[in-house]
Design a protein around this motif. Sequence first.
Motif, mmCIF file in Angstrom:
data_model
loop_
_atom_site.group_PDB
_atom_site.id
_atom_site.type_symbol
_atom_site.label_atom_id
_atom_site.label_comp_id
_atom_site.label_asym_id
_atom_site.label_seq_id
_atom_site.Cartn_x
_atom_site.Cartn_y
_atom_site.Cartn_z
ATOM 1 N N GLU A 100 -3.391 0.214 2.032
ATOM 2 C CA GLU A 100 -3.767 0.810 0.888
ATOM 3 C C GLU A 100 -4.483 -0.006 -0.064
ATOM 4 O O GLU A 100 -5.342 0.759 -1.037
ATOM 5 N N TYR A 101 -4.728 -1.181 -0.071
ATOM 6 C CA TYR A 101 -5.427 -2.054 -0.806
ATOM 7 C C TYR A 101 -6.289 -2.957 -0.089
ATOM 8 O O TYR A 101 -5.883 -3.347 1.131
ATOM 9 N N GLY A 158 0.585 -3.241 -4.320
ATOM 10 C CA GLY A 158 0.786 -2.417 -5.336
ATOM 11 C C GLY A 158 1.929 -2.488 -6.262
ATOM 12 O O GLY A 158 2.225 -2.332 -7.184
ATOM 13 N N SER A 159 2.948 -3.517 -5.482
ATOM 14 C CA SER A 159 4.395 -3.628 -5.937
ATOM 15 C C SER A 159 4.179 -5.033 -6.606
ATOM 16 O O SER A 159 5.282 -5.498 -7.270
ATOM 17 N N LEU A 160 3.186 -5.834 -6.640
ATOM 18 C CA LEU A 160 3.021 -7.228 -7.229
ATOM 19 C C LEU A 160 2.499 -7.159 -8.538
ATOM 20 O O LEU A 160 1.418 -6.205 -8.720
ATOM 21 N N LYS A 161 2.491 -7.953 -9.214
ATOM 22 C CA LYS A 161 1.915 -8.405 -10.443
ATOM 23 C C LYS A 161 0.557 -8.763 -10.442
ATOM 24 O O LYS A 161 0.241 -9.462 -9.400
ATOM 25 N N TYR A 172 -0.572 -4.081 2.222
ATOM 26 C CA TYR A 172 0.414 -3.139 2.091
ATOM 27 C C TYR A 172 1.429 -2.941 0.842
ATOM 28 O O TYR A 172 1.817 -1.902 0.371
ATOM 29 N N VAL A 173 1.508 -4.055 0.600
ATOM 30 C CA VAL A 173 2.614 -4.373 -0.738
ATOM 31 C C VAL A 173 1.990 -4.659 -2.119
ATOM 32 O O VAL A 173 2.565 -4.851 -3.195
#
Length: 66
Positions: free
Chosen positions: A8-9, A57-60, A54-55
């Motif tokens: 995704e990123y 988006g959930s991180l600062k 993949y993760v």
Amino acid sequence: MKFTGNSEYKVVIVHSAKTQFAQILRYIRQDLGNEQAARNVKEDMEETRLRLSYVAGSLKLCDDPK
């Protein structure tokens, strides 16, 4: 375990991190004389970068302007 599929990123590795990583790999290969360990560390880094895509988006977001 290998991640597959579309991420995704886009994970961008800054120049200073690439330089530090190259120095770490050189140390493992040359100073410690362990080519296999250097390959394992490189593979782990690549896998971590893929997982991060993949993760992310959930991180600062990073506060470092670099």
